[in-house]
Design an enzyme around this catalytic site. Structure first.
Site, PDB file in Angstrom:
ATOM      1  N   SER A 198      10.510  96.405  10.508  1.00 35.42           N
ATOM      2  CA  SER A 198      10.515  97.535  11.428  1.00 35.42           C
ATOM      3  C   SER A 198      11.866  97.633  12.124  1.00 35.42           C
ATOM      4  O   SER A 198      12.480  96.622  12.462  1.00 35.42           O
ATOM      5  CB  SER A 198       9.398  97.340  12.459  1.00 35.42           C
ATOM      6  OG  SER A 198       9.793  97.791  13.730  1.00 35.42           O
ATOM      7  N   GLY A 235      13.081  99.428  15.428  1.00 38.20           N
ATOM      8  CA  GLY A 235      12.693 100.218  16.593  1.00 38.20           C
ATOM      9  C   GLY A 235      13.916 100.532  17.409  1.00 38.20           C
ATOM     10  O   GLY A 235      15.041 100.220  17.032  1.00 38.20           O
ATOM     11  N   LYS A 236      13.681 101.169  18.548  1.00 37.20           N
ATOM     12  CA  LYS A 236      14.779 101.513  19.427  1.00 37.20           C
ATOM     13  C   LYS A 236      15.427 100.263  20.002  1.00 37.20           C
ATOM     14  O   LYS A 236      16.625 100.195  20.184  1.00 37.20           O
ATOM     15  CB  LYS A 236      14.265 102.382  20.585  1.00 37.20           C
ATOM     16  CG  LYS A 236      14.498 103.843  20.343  1.00 37.20           C
ATOM     17  CD  LYS A 236      14.456 104.640  21.643  1.00 37.20           C
ATOM     18  CE  LYS A 236      13.392 104.167  22.578  1.00 37.20           C
ATOM     19  NZ  LYS A 236      12.575 105.186  23.188  1.00 37.20           N
ATOM     20  N   VAL A 281      14.763  94.959  15.986  1.00 38.37           N
ATOM     21  CA  VAL A 281      14.579  95.021  14.541  1.00 38.37           C
ATOM     22  C   VAL A 281      13.762  93.800  14.173  1.00 38.37           C
ATOM     23  O   VAL A 281      14.026  92.707  14.666  1.00 38.37           O
ATOM     24  CB  VAL A 281      15.926  94.965  13.811  1.00 38.37           C
ATOM     25  CG1 VAL A 281      15.733  95.227  12.330  1.00 38.37           C
ATOM     26  CG2 VAL A 281      16.891  95.955  14.400  1.00 38.37           C
ATOM     27  N   VAL A 282      12.745  93.996  13.345  1.00 40.67           N
ATOM     28  CA  VAL A 282      11.884  92.869  12.974  1.00 40.67           C
ATOM     29  C   VAL A 282      12.023  92.603  11.484  1.00 40.67           C
ATOM     30  O   VAL A 282      11.938  93.520  10.668  1.00 40.67           O
ATOM     31  CB  VAL A 282      10.416  93.154  13.353  1.00 40.67           C
ATOM     32  CG1 VAL A 282       9.522  91.999  12.948  1.00 40.67           C
ATOM     33  CG2 VAL A 282      10.290  93.427  14.843  1.00 40.67           C
ATOM     34  N   ASP A 306       2.960  97.785  28.053  1.00 39.74           N
ATOM     35  CA  ASP A 306       3.245  98.746  26.970  1.00 39.74           C
ATOM     36  C   ASP A 306       2.080  98.693  25.982  1.00 39.74           C
ATOM     37  O   ASP A 306       2.262  98.720  24.772  1.00 39.74           O
ATOM     38  CB  ASP A 306       4.566  98.415  26.282  1.00 39.74           C
ATOM     39  CG  ASP A 306       5.052  99.551  25.382  1.00 39.74           C
ATOM     40  OD1 ASP A 306       4.540 100.688  25.530  1.00 39.74           O
ATOM     41  OD2 ASP A 306       5.925  99.310  24.534  1.00 39.74           O
TER      42      ASP A 306
END
Ligand code: ADP
Ligand code: MG
Length: 495
Positions: free
Chosen positions: A239, A241-242, A245-246, A384
């Site tokens: 992934s 994301g903003k 990073v995964v 979240d």
């Protein structure tokens, strides 16, 4: 004699490097001027440049000029087509990007030269020889106008110095090269488009590194993890994301006996592109656990703190038995944890999975339970929580993404909790779970408060009043309440 015909004297070399070679250039120039264009000299006696006295000192330049003509024609055709397609329509289509001669496609070479004299020309010479307003210097026969070929040619050559640095122009001044306006304009055009092209290439390059998403320092960190044997291989990105990073990786062997590396790992790299984190300040700035350190930190260190926060919060959750990734190791802004999923495929997010109504209900009660555990046992609010940060794996819900989680006594902690409750209620109510509490009931159930307001506005006002009370306590006693005193234990819901 036709200037376009093949010269019958010598064959002319036409690479730009050759043209710029001083000796050769002088020779060629003389040779050509005498042989091919004797009439140029004759015309040049007149005070103004006319269309005929074109400097054609090399075939390359000639070819470039010809190309320019073609490009202009092409652009004119495009413009006609553009007009035809758009007509009177309010919404119009632009062919701008297909044009060959972008920024200045004036038809007259005179216009182009005048354009160069404006202050907006980035290639303007530092100290151009100025010609007075009246347009000429001198008297009588010695009159020199701004169009004087020699003056103009030298000026043009000097202007070449202002082309982009990567554009090799050679020592035109040293060899007293006089460029005609047309040739100069053609060259400038070329320099411009070269610059644009290289800018585009550069952009692309940067884009691809952004896609790879890790900077060299991070790559080194990851490399070391593989090199030490802790990780077997890093297979790829799960992934982007903003803020992070995964990656997925297969676990290797631990250096110490007591630690076991999970067979599959997730590597969460917190992005060091600092601006993404600006809006997250509010989470960490007011978190008293980090308060003393926050003010002394630079942004890079704050990003490490996010990773650290995620690690601490995951550990708390792990200790409470909440299904969540298990921390393997933290190195700077890189957090390695167990992978939720199998064979490189991450578990689906709750928002992406279709559950039977039975599973949906099961998931709801599990989430409710986890929220209570998180609050009571871990002293945390997720902050979240939504169907985006809950994964469905092994027939249960796993919580992830807890770098922003805060303690309930955080100045905005209860507001965050209320937001979480709203997300969770809405998701499960829409998902058809009839038993799902509404957001206010859920808030009370998780926090143990008994706020009675029956509408959202009043409810939120009471939440803010509670937060304010806590802040006042901090003001008066210099430290936070370790926990809010609630009206008895929150009820634990079960199926
Ligand atoms: P972000 O702050 O970018 O949302 P997350 O922690 O939510 O970061 O991770 C982004 C995505 O990466 C998640 O939605 C999930 O798909 C995947 N992911 C993160 N951690 C794990 C993990 N431990 N196991 C499997 N997938 C994960
Ligand atoms: Mg997330």
């Amino acid at each position: 004699q036709c200037p376009w015909g093949a010269p019958n004297t010598t064959s002319i070399s036409c690479s730009l490097a050759d043209v710029m070679s001083e000796q050769l250039a002088k020779e060629l120039q003389l040779e050509e001027e005498n042989a091919a264009f004797p009439e140029v000299v004759a015309v040049a006696e007149g005070p103004f440049i006319t269309g005929e006295n074109v400097d054609t000192s090399s075939d390359l330049m000639l070819a470039q000029m010809l190309q320019m003509e073609f490009d202009r024609e092409y652009d004119a055709q495009l413009r006609r087509e553009e007009k035809k397609i758009n007509g009177d329509s309010k919404v119009s289509i632009s062919f701008e990007n297909y044009r060959k001669v972008h920024p200045y496609d004036s038809d007259s070479s005179e216009d182009e030269v005048d354009w160069q004299d404006t202050r907006h020309d980035p290639y303007r010479a530092d100290k151009p020889t100025t010609t007075p307003r009246k347009g000429f210097i001198g008297k009588g026969k010695d009159i020199t106008t701004k169009h004087d070929e020699v003056v103009c040619g030298r000026k043009n050559t000097a202007r070449m110095e202002n082309f982009a640095p990567e554009f090799q122009v050679g020592d035109g001044i040293g060899m007293d090269l006089k460029l005609s306006n047309q040739v100069f304009n053609a060259l400038k055009q070329h320099a411009y488009s070269e610059e644009r092209r290289s800018a585009r290439l550069h952009e692309k390059k940067e884009h691809s590194t952004a896609e790879k998403a890790v900077d060299p320092k991070t790559r080194l960190l990851l490399y070391k993890m593989v090199n030490s044997g802790m990780l077997e291989t890093i297979t790829g990105c799960v992934s982007t994301g903003k803020e992070s990073v995964v990656f997925h990786a297969y676990g290797g062997k631990s250096a110490t006996e007591d630690k076991v590396i999970p067979p599959e790992c997730a590597i969460k790299v917190f992005k060091t592109t600092l601006n993404e984190f600006k809006n997250r300040d509010k989470y960490i700035k007011d978190d008293y656990r980090f308060k003393d350190r926050f003010s002394k930190l630079n942004p890079r260190k704050i990003i490490r703190m996010w990773a650290e926060k995620e690690m601490h919060n995951l550990t708390r959750m792990q200790n409470a038995g909440i299904p969540c990734p298990q921390v393997v190791i933290l190195k700077k802004h890189v957090l390695v944890m167990s992978f939720i999923g199998q064979d490189q495929v991450p578990a689906p997010k709750l928002k992406d999975v279709t559950l039977s109504s039975e599973d949906m209900k099961k998931a709801y009660y599990q989430v409710l339970n986890m929220m209570q555990q998180l609050y009571k046992e871990c002293n945390l609010v997720h902050a979240d929580l939504s169907e985006y940060n809950m994964l469905w794996h092994d027939g249960k819900v796993w919580l992830i993404d807890v770098s922003q989680s805060v303690e309930p006594t955080h100045p905005h902690g209860l507001e965050f909790l209320f937001r979480d409750c709203r997300n969770v209620s809405q998701f499960f109510q829409k998902g058809g779970v009839a038993e799902a509490l509404n957001e206010r009931e859920l808030f009370n159930a998780v926090s143990g408060f008994s706020i009675t307001a029956d509408n959202e506005v009043d409810f939120q006002a009471e939440i803010e009043a509670l937060e304010k009370m806590n802040e006042d306590h901090v003001q008066n006693h210099g430290k936070k309440l370790s926990m809010f005193s609630s009206d008895g234990d929150p009820p634990i819901y079960d199926e």
